[in-house]
Write a protein that holds these residues in place. Structure first.
Motif, short mmCIF file in Angstrom:
data_model
loop_
_atom_site.label_atom_id
_atom_site.label_comp_id
_atom_site.label_asym_id
_atom_site.label_seq_id
_atom_site.Cartn_x
_atom_site.Cartn_y
_atom_site.Cartn_z
N ALA A 60 0.83 -1.21 0.00
CA ALA A 60 0.00 0.00 0.00
C ALA A 60 0.86 1.25 0.00
N ASP A 61 0.26 2.34 -0.43
CA ASP A 61 0.93 3.63 -0.30
C ASP A 61 -0.05 4.62 0.30
N ARG A 62 0.51 5.62 0.90
CA ARG A 62 -0.24 6.75 1.43
C ARG A 62 0.54 7.99 1.02
N ALA A 63 -0.19 9.01 0.62
CA ALA A 63 0.41 10.27 0.17
C ALA A 63 1.38 10.03 -0.99
N GLY A 64 1.17 8.92 -1.73
CA GLY A 64 2.01 8.61 -2.88
C GLY A 64 3.31 7.90 -2.56
N PHE A 65 3.48 7.45 -1.31
CA PHE A 65 4.72 6.80 -0.90
C PHE A 65 4.45 5.38 -0.44
N ASP A 66 5.32 4.46 -0.84
CA ASP A 66 5.22 3.07 -0.46
C ASP A 66 5.49 2.92 1.04
N LEU A 67 4.56 2.31 1.75
CA LEU A 67 4.68 2.19 3.19
C LEU A 67 5.79 1.23 3.61
N VAL A 68 5.91 0.10 2.92
CA VAL A 68 6.95 -0.88 3.28
C VAL A 68 8.33 -0.26 3.12
N MET A 69 8.57 0.42 2.01
CA MET A 69 9.89 1.00 1.77
C MET A 69 10.20 2.13 2.76
N THR A 70 9.20 2.93 3.07
CA THR A 70 9.42 4.01 4.03
C THR A 70 9.79 3.43 5.39
N ASP A 71 9.05 2.42 5.83
CA ASP A 71 9.33 1.76 7.10
C ASP A 71 10.73 1.14 7.07
N SER A 72 11.02 0.42 6.01
CA SER A 72 12.30 -0.28 5.89
C SER A 72 13.48 0.69 5.91
N ASP A 73 13.37 1.76 5.17
CA ASP A 73 14.48 2.72 5.10
C ASP A 73 14.73 3.41 6.44
N ILE A 74 13.66 3.85 7.10
CA ILE A 74 13.84 4.52 8.39
C ILE A 74 14.33 3.52 9.43
N ALA A 75 13.73 2.34 9.47
CA ALA A 75 14.16 1.32 10.43
C ALA A 75 15.61 0.93 10.20
N GLY A 76 16.02 0.85 8.94
CA GLY A 76 17.42 0.54 8.64
C GLY A 76 18.36 1.59 9.18
N CYS A 77 18.00 2.85 9.02
CA CYS A 77 18.84 3.94 9.55
C CYS A 77 18.90 3.89 11.07
N VAL A 78 17.75 3.62 11.70
CA VAL A 78 17.73 3.53 13.16
C VAL A 78 18.61 2.38 13.62
N HIS A 79 18.52 1.25 12.96
CA HIS A 79 19.33 0.08 13.31
C HIS A 79 20.82 0.39 13.19
N ILE A 80 21.22 0.98 12.09
CA ILE A 80 22.63 1.34 11.88
C ILE A 80 23.08 2.33 12.95
N TRP A 81 22.24 3.32 13.22
CA TRP A 81 22.56 4.35 14.21
C TRP A 81 22.78 3.72 15.59
N LEU A 82 21.91 2.82 15.97
CA LEU A 82 22.07 2.15 17.26
C LEU A 82 23.33 1.29 17.28
N ASP A 83 23.58 0.55 16.20
CA ASP A 83 24.79 -0.29 16.13
C ASP A 83 26.06 0.53 16.18
N ASN A 84 25.99 1.79 15.73
CA ASN A 84 27.16 2.66 15.72
C ASN A 84 27.20 3.60 16.92
N GLY A 85 26.50 3.24 17.98
CA GLY A 85 26.56 4.03 19.21
C GLY A 85 25.97 5.42 19.10
N GLY A 86 24.99 5.59 18.23
CA GLY A 86 24.33 6.88 18.09
C GLY A 86 24.91 7.77 17.00
N HIS A 87 25.47 7.13 15.97
CA HIS A 87 26.05 7.91 14.86
C HIS A 87 25.66 7.28 13.53
N LEU A 88 25.44 8.15 12.54
CA LEU A 88 25.25 7.74 11.15
C LEU A 88 26.25 8.48 10.28
#
Length: 123
Positions: free
Chosen positions: A30-58
């Motif tokens: 599905a999309d909302r506001a023209g954006f794919d929900l799965v990809m939006t979730d995946s991209d943000i969650a991926g950044c959060v995961h990397i940030w946590l693994d790097n001790g709070g840095h991206l």
């Protein structure tokens, strides 16, 4: 003495909750506001995961990705209906907002801070 809250300590419980939550039923593809929900979730969650693994840095690249996806998520939040599990998306927004706030590089105003999660939802 005024201490700044530890962003890693603030994000960690949200991350654990998000990781254990199933993706909202019926929204895969599905999309909302023209954006794919799965990809939006995946991209943000991926950044959060990397940030946590790097001790709070991206790195610069991932901060740019995060800011772009947060802009999308802000628009998505305004288009969510009650059946779209808004709490799931609001938690994702809060995590992304906390991580984005640690970016040492000033960014343009492309990432709005409003609407806040839960405001102006379509019904």
């Amino acid at each position: 003495m005024n201490q700044q809250p530890d962003p890693v300590a603030a994000v960690s419980p949200l991350w654990e909750e998000h990781r254990s939550a199933p993706f909202p039923p019926g929204l895969a593809g599905a999309d909302r506001a023209g954006f794919d929900l799965v990809m939006t979730d995946s991209d943000i969650a991926g950044c959060v995961h990397i940030w946590l693994d790097n001790g709070g840095h991206l790195d610069e690249r991932n901060y740019k990705i995060l800011h772009g996806r947060m802009s999308r998520l802000s628009m998505i939040l305004t288009a969510l209906g009650d059946s779209d599990c808004p709490a799931y998306w609001e938690r994702l927004f809060r995590m992304g907002e906390l991580v984005a706030s640690t970016d040492p590089t000033p960014r343009d105003a492309a990432v709005p801070t409003a609407p806040r999660p839960g405001e102006h939802r379509a019904t």
